[in-house]
Write a protein that holds these residues in place. Sequence first.
Motif, PDB file in Angstrom:
ATOM      1  N   TRP A 510      13.046  -3.005 -10.383  1.00 26.76           N
ATOM      2  CA  TRP A 510      12.095  -4.098 -10.196  1.00 26.76           C
ATOM      3  C   TRP A 510      11.974  -4.482  -8.725  1.00 26.76           C
ATOM      4  CZ3 TRP A 510       8.667  -4.619 -13.576  1.00 26.76           C
ATOM      5  CH2 TRP A 510       8.941  -4.367 -14.915  1.00 26.76           C
ATOM      6  N   ARG A 511      13.063  -4.359  -7.974  1.00 24.56           N
ATOM      7  CA  ARG A 511      12.973  -4.629  -6.541  1.00 24.56           C
ATOM      8  C   ARG A 511      12.063  -3.587  -5.879  1.00 24.56           C
ATOM      9  NH1 ARG A 511      15.238  -7.720  -3.554  1.00 24.56           N
ATOM     10  NH2 ARG A 511      16.717  -8.370  -5.145  1.00 24.56           N
ATOM     11  N   GLY A 512      12.212  -2.315  -6.266  1.00 26.55           N
ATOM     12  CA  GLY A 512      11.355  -1.280  -5.692  1.00 26.55           C
ATOM     13  C   GLY A 512       9.901  -1.457  -6.083  1.00 26.55           C
ATOM     14  N   THR A 513       9.657  -1.876  -7.333  1.00 25.82           N
ATOM     15  CA  THR A 513       8.287  -2.105  -7.775  1.00 25.82           C
ATOM     16  C   THR A 513       7.637  -3.217  -6.966  1.00 25.82           C
ATOM     17  OG1 THR A 513       8.849  -1.389 -10.013  1.00 25.82           O
ATOM     18  CG2 THR A 513       6.866  -2.713  -9.758  1.00 25.82           C
ATOM     19  N   ALA A 514       8.370  -4.320  -6.755  1.00 23.52           N
ATOM     20  CA  ALA A 514       7.822  -5.447  -6.004  1.00 23.52           C
ATOM     21  C   ALA A 514       7.557  -5.068  -4.545  1.00 23.52           C
ATOM     22  CB  ALA A 514       8.787  -6.628  -6.078  1.00 23.52           C
ATOM     23  N   ALA A 515       8.501  -4.339  -3.924  1.00 23.55           N
ATOM     24  CA  ALA A 515       8.303  -3.932  -2.534  1.00 23.55           C
ATOM     25  C   ALA A 515       7.107  -3.000  -2.403  1.00 23.55           C
ATOM     26  CB  ALA A 515       9.578  -3.261  -2.011  1.00 23.55           C
ATOM     27  N   SER A 516       6.940  -2.091  -3.341  1.00 22.53           N
ATOM     28  CA  SER A 516       5.799  -1.181  -3.300  1.00 22.53           C
ATOM     29  C   SER A 516       4.494  -1.926  -3.520  1.00 22.53           C
ATOM     30  CB  SER A 516       5.973  -0.095  -4.364  1.00 22.53           C
ATOM     31  OG  SER A 516       7.139   0.651  -4.120  1.00 22.53           O
ATOM     32  N   LEU A 517       4.539  -2.945  -4.379  1.00 23.00           N
ATOM     33  CA  LEU A 517       3.356  -3.774  -4.581  1.00 23.00           C
ATOM     34  C   LEU A 517       2.986  -4.489  -3.281  1.00 23.00           C
ATOM     35  CD1 LEU A 517       1.271  -5.062  -6.513  1.00 23.00           C
ATOM     36  CD2 LEU A 517       3.000  -6.773  -7.081  1.00 23.00           C
ATOM     37  N   MET A 518       3.973  -5.016  -2.585  1.00 23.82           N
ATOM     38  CA  MET A 518       3.715  -5.673  -1.307  1.00 23.82           C
ATOM     39  C   MET A 518       3.141  -4.672  -0.297  1.00 23.82           C
ATOM     40  SD  MET A 518       3.983  -8.622   0.259  1.00 23.82           S
ATOM     41  CE  MET A 518       5.336  -9.599  -0.378  1.00 23.82           C
ATOM     42  N   ALA A 519       3.671  -3.460  -0.294  1.00 25.90           N
ATOM     43  CA  ALA A 519       3.153  -2.442   0.624  1.00 25.90           C
ATOM     44  C   ALA A 519       1.692  -2.142   0.336  1.00 25.90           C
ATOM     45  CB  ALA A 519       3.995  -1.169   0.512  1.00 25.90           C
ATOM     46  N   MET A 520       1.347  -2.054  -0.952  1.00 29.12           N
ATOM     47  CA  MET A 520      -0.051  -1.790  -1.298  1.00 29.12           C
ATOM     48  C   MET A 520      -0.953  -2.932  -0.860  1.00 29.12           C
ATOM     49  SD  MET A 520      -0.192   0.188  -4.935  1.00 29.12           S
ATOM     50  CE  MET A 520       0.991  -0.823  -5.806  1.00 29.12           C
ATOM     51  N   ALA A 521      -0.452  -4.172  -0.966  1.00 31.96           N
ATOM     52  CA  ALA A 521      -1.261  -5.310  -0.532  1.00 31.96           C
ATOM     53  C   ALA A 521      -1.544  -5.228   0.966  1.00 31.96           C
ATOM     54  CB  ALA A 521      -0.544  -6.612  -0.880  1.00 31.96           C
ATOM     55  N   HIS A 522      -0.529  -4.918   1.758  1.00 30.47           N
ATOM     56  CA  HIS A 522      -0.743  -4.785   3.201  1.00 30.47           C
ATOM     57  C   HIS A 522      -1.640  -3.593   3.515  1.00 30.47           C
ATOM     58  CE1 HIS A 522       1.777  -8.038   4.493  1.00 30.47           C
ATOM     59  NE2 HIS A 522       2.825  -7.601   3.814  1.00 30.47           N
ATOM     60  N   TRP A 523      -1.481  -2.513   2.759  1.00 28.57           N
ATOM     61  CA  TRP A 523      -2.370  -1.360   2.950  1.00 28.57           C
ATOM     62  C   TRP A 523      -3.809  -1.745   2.659  1.00 28.57           C
ATOM     63  CZ3 TRP A 523      -5.033   1.251  -1.077  1.00 28.57           C
ATOM     64  CH2 TRP A 523      -5.697   2.419  -0.680  1.00 28.57           C
ATOM     65  N   LYS A 524      -4.010  -2.565   1.619  1.00 27.32           N
ATOM     66  CA  LYS A 524      -5.345  -3.025   1.269  1.00 27.32           C
ATOM     67  C   LYS A 524      -5.930  -3.881   2.384  1.00 27.32           C
ATOM     68  CE  LYS A 524      -8.747  -3.875  -1.656  1.00 27.32           C
ATOM     69  NZ  LYS A 524      -9.719  -2.833  -1.974  1.00 27.32           N
ATOM     70  N   ARG A 525      -5.081  -4.662   3.052  1.00 28.05           N
ATOM     71  CA  ARG A 525      -5.534  -5.465   4.182  1.00 28.05           C
ATOM     72  C   ARG A 525      -5.871  -4.605   5.397  1.00 28.05           C
ATOM     73  NH1 ARG A 525      -0.881 -10.170   4.334  1.00 28.05           N
ATOM     74  NH2 ARG A 525      -2.024 -11.817   3.213  1.00 28.05           N
ATOM     75  N   GLY A 526      -5.354  -3.406   5.430  1.00 27.60           N
ATOM     76  CA  GLY A 526      -5.504  -2.566   6.601  1.00 27.60           C
ATOM     77  C   GLY A 526      -4.363  -2.689   7.582  1.00 27.60           C
ATOM     78  N   ASP A 527      -3.314  -3.419   7.223  1.00 27.78           N
ATOM     79  CA  ASP A 527      -2.165  -3.636   8.110  1.00 27.78           C
ATOM     80  C   ASP A 527      -1.070  -2.633   7.748  1.00 27.78           C
ATOM     81  OD1 ASP A 527      -0.172  -4.523   9.737  1.00 27.78           O
ATOM     82  OD2 ASP A 527      -0.322  -6.640   9.131  1.00 27.78           O
ATOM     83  N   LEU A 528      -1.215  -1.409   8.276  1.00 30.85           N
ATOM     84  CA  LEU A 528      -0.274  -0.351   7.920  1.00 30.85           C
ATOM     85  C   LEU A 528       1.103  -0.577   8.531  1.00 30.85           C
ATOM     86  CD1 LEU A 528      -2.634   2.726   8.224  1.00 30.85           C
ATOM     87  CD2 LEU A 528      -2.051   1.393   6.209  1.00 30.85           C
ATOM     88  N   ASP A 529       1.151  -1.250   9.672  1.00 34.29           N
ATOM     89  CA  ASP A 529       2.459  -1.540  10.268  1.00 34.29           C
ATOM     90  C   ASP A 529       3.265  -2.468   9.373  1.00 34.29           C
ATOM     91  OD1 ASP A 529       2.025   0.040  12.481  1.00 34.29           O
ATOM     92  OD2 ASP A 529       1.036  -1.564  13.603  1.00 34.29           O
TER      93      ASP A 529
END
Length: 652
Positions: A510-529
């Motif tokens: 569940w920790r990995g799922t949440a972190a990956s979800l956060m990564a996708m949100a930033h990717w959606k924003r265009g903030d790859l860093d």
Amino acid sequence: MAAAPSPSPTVPPLLTTKLYAPRWRPGQVSRRRLVQRIARGTQSRLTLVSAPPGFGKSTLVAEWLASAPEARESVGWVSLDAGDNDPATFWAYLVRALQSARPGVGQAALAMLDAPSPPPVEVLLAVLLNDIAASAGEIVVVLDDYHVIENAAIHDGMAFLIENMPPRMHVVIASRADPPLPLARLRARGELVEVRARDLRFTPEEAAAFLNGEMGLALPDDSVAALEARTEGWIAALQLAALSMQGRDDVRDFIGAFAGDDRYIVDYLVEEVLQRQPSAVREFLLQTAILDRLNASLCDAVTGRDGGRAMLEALDRANLFIVPLDDKRQWFRYHHLFADVLRAHLHEENPAELPILHTRASAWFTAENLRVPAIRHALAANDFERAALLVELESQSYALNHQPARLLEWLALLPDNVIRTMPVLCTNAAIALQGMGDLEGSRARLDDAERLLAGPESALVVADPAALDSVPTRIANGRGFLAIAAGDIEATVRHAHDALALALEDDFHWRGTAASLMAMAHWKRGDLDAAQPYHAQGLASLERAGDFGLAVLDRLRHARKSTGLGRSSGPLNVRRTRLWAGIPPPHARPRAHRQAPARLRRRVRPPGPGPALAASGGRGSRGPPRRRARNAHPPGHRPPHPPRRHGRPRAP
């Protein structure tokens, strides 16, 4: 108290008895003309043995195997049942059958079936067929009772397999009805060998050999001819007639009166057979007719008496429509037609006993950790609370194997008011509904889970106390996926932060799922860093949980090279988003059963009239409470579901 059943493993166990071919006994009537036809048919792609029940389809194929012992080593067998309509289960059994004939073949295909994101079936079958083509010698797979398969995806896969088989491979299908395969095309090419009901009917000579030899009667030729004509060579009817005639003095009169529509003839004969059995045998037959497969222990549990092994051996010796399923003669089944009639008689004579028998069968299968038949029998007993508790435990396996449709099929059979008392099952249902694209349905189940956590402790029903710890985290993750599917990036970030804060330190999935979800949100924003560290955290956690997360990093590197992708906007398809990231759908990893912490304990009775599936242990058996992660929230933010005091969850 009994220990709670542990959650399912990643790959549910397969019943090895389904991979045993029935044994043909030398004393049986030989069908040499048909055996030769099947033997010649191995030069084609497909042999189809198609006829109504009771025509000896499986027995014929078993004789063909017995007639060529040198070829038997190259033949794999699967006895199918309705539970094999799940594609992953069907192909796993087919590969295991092939491996029984050619060890090592299909190992890569099995690994692909076990992957968190299995490939399309054509890819899996291509790998399997390449394996077979690279092996030496002929190989044959027999699929018995194929008529139980109703899944169009499996039929499409079988059509692909048959069309692309290497020259040394052959398929034999035994079925009550023609399967929806390209039979006309195979027939036109000369690649189909068929054995039909008209071929399987006993000739007068075969009927005489059967009645006077195998069944031990001494009938004159005219009596044999009369029975053969009235039954039209239907083997099951001849066997029933022979059983009815055993011990009679008025055999000629019986044969003279033996006439009428086939259905009524069978009903009449079965009544004659059952009425002539000792009361103990008759009661055993009726009570165990609810079972698809029988062994001594299971029969003892269902009947409530000892002596199951002796009874099964006596039925086998008496040729009373019982079929051995393994070489050790430990597992048996009734002839399908005979079982159908036995069940009809049980329902007519003693309907009140049916739920009791099904409950006993469910308890036995639960103790053997075979949850699918346990669920079926609980449903047949109308014990919906027991069935729901078992479905909750099995839902972990469906999540791991990416089978949301299987979970939703079970849930469709359960009353909604039962599901809505179970927070773990509600969250698993929500995740399954996301996997099937039903986002509104998923939202409703998450609402149910939140309501339960905020409501009275007496409303909670939980099968696995350990899974309750992660419900708030699951809810936050589920809300996050709904938010990103709607294009609400701020809400996605908020829910992902909640999930990270609520996740227990050792709950890596569940920790990995949440972190990956956060990564996708930033990717959606265009903030790859900003996405990069969350991708790394998600990948590390998922790897520690045993999940496949390498695609996350690969996709991130690709996104770095194509930054325009990171600035896209609009709603995302949540299923495709997870596939992009290489993240399995949110689910609860099964782990060894452990005692719930003090905040989750209360005393309740197991639901339903049947035996308890499990019970929780005493206070303090788990040691110190597990720690949640620190510093996972943004400053000033509180998670929506802080840890709260619960009573002890209800054990199934």
